[in-house]
Design a protein around this motif. Structure first.
Motif, PDB file in Angstrom:
ATOM      1  N   VAL A   1      43.090  36.773  40.316  1.00 32.82           N
ATOM      2  CA  VAL A   1      42.342  35.541  40.582  1.00 32.82           C
ATOM      3  C   VAL A   1      40.851  35.852  40.670  1.00 32.82           C
ATOM      4  N   ILE A   2      40.522  36.896  41.384  1.00 32.31           N
ATOM      5  CA  ILE A   2      39.115  37.271  41.527  1.00 32.31           C
ATOM      6  C   ILE A   2      38.507  37.597  40.166  1.00 32.31           C
ATOM      7  N   GLU A   3      39.264  38.305  39.353  1.00 34.15           N
ATOM      8  CA  GLU A   3      38.760  38.670  38.024  1.00 34.15           C
ATOM      9  C   GLU A   3      38.569  37.451  37.133  1.00 34.15           C
TER      10      GLU A   3
ATOM     11  N   GLY B   1      48.387  32.373  43.426  1.00 32.08           N
ATOM     12  CA  GLY B   1      47.163  33.150  43.367  1.00 32.08           C
ATOM     13  C   GLY B   1      46.543  33.422  44.714  1.00 32.08           C
ATOM     14  N   ILE B   2      46.700  32.470  45.665  1.00 36.90           N
ATOM     15  CA  ILE B   2      46.138  32.615  47.000  1.00 36.90           C
ATOM     16  C   ILE B   2      47.182  32.168  48.017  1.00 36.90           C
ATOM     17  N   VAL B   3      47.236  32.883  49.140  1.00 38.91           N
ATOM     18  CA  VAL B   3      48.203  32.584  50.189  1.00 38.91           C
ATOM     19  C   VAL B   3      47.473  32.498  51.521  1.00 38.91           C
TER      20      VAL B   3
ATOM     21  N   ARG C   1      38.729  25.579  42.058  1.00 41.38           N
ATOM     22  CA  ARG C   1      38.489  26.409  40.867  1.00 41.38           C
ATOM     23  C   ARG C   1      39.719  27.243  40.514  1.00 41.38           C
ATOM     24  N   THR C   2      40.390  27.744  41.533  1.00 40.16           N
ATOM     25  CA  THR C   2      41.595  28.553  41.297  1.00 40.16           C
ATOM     26  C   THR C   2      42.703  27.712  40.686  1.00 40.16           C
TER      27      THR C   2
END
Length: 800
Positions: free
Chosen positions: A327-329, A259-261, A352-353
């Motif tokens: 992820v933002i949504e 989801g995040i890099v 949270r992610t």
């Protein structure tokens, strides 16, 4: 032989005799595959007839020397050790029993496990988890330009010089499609004016806060304006590098769960390379660039040596985050209530992610330079950090935060990346220096092998390093070995010349500046066919003291012994100091030392694919070579059997290196639970070592111990024999255990220590990952070439 087969029609042989026959047939097959036409070649030229005459004259003297040599003492000791290995005896008494009693040599008798158990019953992890065919490790995947849309959000609060460097690098090094969103969080007039002009000229979106709200609010303002596939939060004190966005998004797109890099950097807490902490250990390292090196150059080196492993991590530093739209949504924006002043907001967002089911990954082929927190002074930064840490613990709990920190610090994949980054500049330096000295030279290695093996691995990875130095390297192999060689090394990058007969090798002399023999017989193949043939530099690439291979074969022993002094111009280059000392002490001649090396790019910690729960069994790996008594196959299997008896489901035992039929032919113990992965190529070994906790090598001696080094590279705790060259890279109880392999009890005790003592095992694994990276191939290749071409200038230099 025909009489023997005729007799078999009338005789009923018992099982033991049949196994001896099978063993003999197997050994003959091995010999036919490996033995060359040395004797035939020796008869072909007058030069070789002269050599045979010299051998005859020297043989009596040599035999006398052998009988008083250290080798002969070792030979006697070896036969004593062999006598201690007990045979399986039938259970005493007259009662009926299907059980055997195994006298294991460890001080007690142990009931053997019934052979009726099926593989699925004896294997404690589902067989499918290792797969019937071990998958190969893929390396250096190709990079393609990104196609996903991205909004690059840069929040600014003064520090104009850094802002200029940041935005100029973004424009210079970022490929479309992307958009720029600038958030001016209350900057002064000069910065405000610059941002306004920049946004107008570049078509960027500009958001202006008349007074500073803090990073968390500013970042959320930018995220609110973003509608692309990815939102890239980029600090204004960073400098991006070529292909940075392509590589970040390639990581993100490699797994739908990511989801995040984030990238690697000089100063980004857990993503910092090469060091995490400063010299005092009381603060994060800043890792300044070497003098004269540009940021883009550093990024290119990081990408070149990256394994593109994309390690998963509990926390990512907020200096550069690529966040998927999904992820933002799902997760929303940064927490302005608890982290409105900045600091801690990215850690909260990471937690949270992860709770939402997403993974965080590092794009380990991306390097973004970070000046580091210039928008706040030291005191203000410390206050914000302390406040953020309290808020984070209160919101999520201390345990999840501390567990995450532990992983960030000690994750083997991250440790492997940091350790390789610590030597990448030195590797590059050896390559550049090698180009200056030897670019354009042609070097041939005579490597007559029909499959994968440690000796071949070393030659190939150092040959690849020489090629990077501009040296034209070729492998010379025999045509009958072509199929097996190419199956064993499907990823080989070194050109290969196949010759039908070894007598054809001297005809290659005019094509090279230097030629290496890699085992004793191939030294004889470097004899010129005619006196007028120009002879290149002849080297002997010594990886072992090969007379020790033949304790019962006098002819082979003599030829191996004579190979070290066959030519007066022979340049002898040993892999280890132990090799050098053996050749000097036993044969009486000096050699250079190239140094032990290992392929730290192929063998490295990688993300595990097998279950890795707190209650997982300890996974133990051994390489079994039934045809090589010096590798102690029987002792190794006996120790493993005893470990299985004592620890049961607490351990998983895996072996490789031989076909299962060889275990039968050579009567090796099999009455315990283990899995044989049989013959593996290099990348398959690299894969399996990443699933393993402990690797054992109980050889009688190891000149180098390459497989143990490969295990260290992969994050295993290792046990190696004390006799040989292993002490040159293993520090006892620091990065491995060194054991007296002539003692079965000592071998068992060492393995039990690593099974029972988790702290010791973990300590050894972590230190091994770091230490073994100092044995990179470029160093050995450099000193080998230096010895070969400049031996007369450096004679006596043991490090050359």
């Amino acid at each position: 032989m025909s009489n023997l087969f005729e007799d078999e029609q009338f005789l009923s042989l018992d099982i033991r005799t049949q196994k001896r026959l099978a063993r003999s047939q197997f050994q003959l097959q091995q010999a036919e595959a490996e033995i060359n036409s040395l004797r035939y070649h020796l008869r072909q030229t007058q030069l070789e007839l002269d050599h045979i005459q010299r051998v005859a004259e020297q043989s009596q003297t040599l035999v006398s020397a052998m009988e008083t040599s250290k080798f002969w003492k070792l030979r006697s000791l070896w036969f004593k050790v062999k006598g201690k290995l007990k045979q399986v005896v039938l259970l005493k008494g007259g009662e009926k029993s299907d059980k055997l009693i195994v006298n294991s040599g460890f001080g007690e008798e142990t009931p053997a496990i019934s052979e009726a158990l099926t593989r699925s019953e004896i294997w404690k992890i589902e067989p499918a988890s290792y797969q019937d065919s071990v998958p190969e490790t893929r390396i250096n995947q190709s990079l393609t330009a990104h196609t996903k849309t991205a909004d690059i959000i840069v929040c600014v609060h003064n520090a104009l010089d850094d802002v200029k460097d940041c935005l100029e690098a973004v424009v210079r090094y970022t490929r479309m499609p992307y958009s720029l969103i600038l958030v001016d969080d209350g900057s002064g007039e000069e910065t405000r004016e610059y941002l306004a002009n920049f946004a107008d000229y570049q078509g960027a979106t500009l958001i202006r806060n008349e007074s500073a709200k803090g990073y968390t609010f500013a970042a959320n303002q930018g995220l609110n304006k973003s509608f692309s596939n990815y939102a890239i939060l980029l600090n204004s004190d960073t400098v991006v590098t070529p292909e940075w966005l392509d590589r970040l998004l390639a990581c993100a797109e490699s797994d739908p769960q990511i989801g995040i890099v984030g990238p690697l950097s000089n100063s980004a807490t857990w993503q910092s390379i090469p060091e995490l902490f400063n010299a005092a250990g009381d603060d994060w390292a800043e890792n300044p660039l070497p003098e004269g090196m540009r940021v883009a150059e550093m990024a290119q080196i990081v990408a070149e040596y990256s394994g593109r492993l994309y390690p998963r991590i509990p926390f990512l530093n907020g200096f550069c985050l690529a966040i998927k739209r999904e992820v933002i949504e799902q997760v929303g924006y940064f927490d302005e209530v608890n982290f409105g002043a900045g600091y801690g907001e990215e850690n909260d967002y990471c937690l949270r992610t992860r709770k939402a089911g997403w993974q965080l990954a590092i794009a380990d082929d991306v390097y973004v330079y970070h000046h580091g927190s210039r928008s706040y002074n030291h005191e203000r930064r410390k206050q914000l950090c302390d406040k953020a840490n309290l808020a984070l613990a209160e919101k999520h709990g201390v345990e999840i935060v501390s567990d995450g920190v532990e992983i960030c610090r000690f994750d083997p994949v991250l440790q492997g990346i940091r350790s390789r980054c610590q030597v990448m500049l030195k590797r590059r330096q050896y390559i550049e220096e090698g180009k200056k000295l030897w670019e354009g030279k042609r070097v041939f290695f005579i490597l007559p092998i029909a499959g994968v093996g440690g000796g071949g691995n070393i030659v190939l990875h150092e040959a690849e390093a020489m090629i990077k130095m501009g040296v034209d390297v070729r492998i010379v192999n025999l045509a009958p070995f072509k199929e097996g060689f190419e199956q064993g090394y499907p990823e080989n990058k070194v050109p290969v010349i196949y010759v039908e007969k070894e007598k054809n090798i001297p005809w290659l002399f005019p094509q090279c500046d230097a030629i290496f023999a890699t085992y004793y017989a191939s030294v004889f193949w470097m004899n010129p066919l005619t006196p007028d043939l120009n002879i290149p530099i002849r080297g002997y690439y010594i990886q072992d003291f090969e007379p020790y291979f033949f304790p019962n074969q006098v002819t082979d022993f003599i030829e191996a012994w004579l190979s070290y002094t066959l030519y007066p111009d022979l340049v002898r280059i040993c892999k280890t100091e132990w090799d050098r000392e053996m050749v000097k002490d036993q044969v009486g001649v000096e050699s250079f030392v190239g140094g032990a090396t290992v392929n730290i790019d192929t063998y490295r910690p990688r993300c595990q694919k097998l279950p890795n729960t707190p209650k997982k069994p300890i996974r133990i790996l051994a390489m079994i070579r039934p045809t090589s008594p010096r590798r102690a196959p029987k002792l190794t299997m006996e120790v493993l059997r005893e470990i299985d008896r004592r620890y049961g489901d607490a351990v998983d035992i895996v072996i490789f290196g031989c076909e299962s039929k060889e275990l039968d032919i050579f009567d090796l113990p099999q009455d315990f639970r283990f899995q044989n992965l049989e013959i593996l190529n290099r990348s398959q070994v690299a894969w399996i070592m990443n699933q393993i906790d402990i690797f054992i090598d109980y050889s009688v001696f190891q000149a180098q111990g390459l497989t143990a080094m490969e295990a260290m590279c992969s994050g295993c705790a290792i046990i190696v024999p004390q006799r040989g060259g292993t002490g040159e890279f293993v520090k006892h109880e620091e990065n491995g255990l060194i054991v007296d392999s002539s003692s079965p009890e000592a071998c068992l005790a060492a393995l039990e220590r690593l099974i029972v003592d988790e702290n010791l095992r973990t300590k050894i694994q972590r230190q091994a990952i770091k230490d073994v990276c100092e044995f990179y191939p470029e160093k050995g290749a450099f000193y080998t070439l230096k010895s070969l071409f400049h031996g007369g200038e450096i004679r006596g230099d043991k490090n050359a």
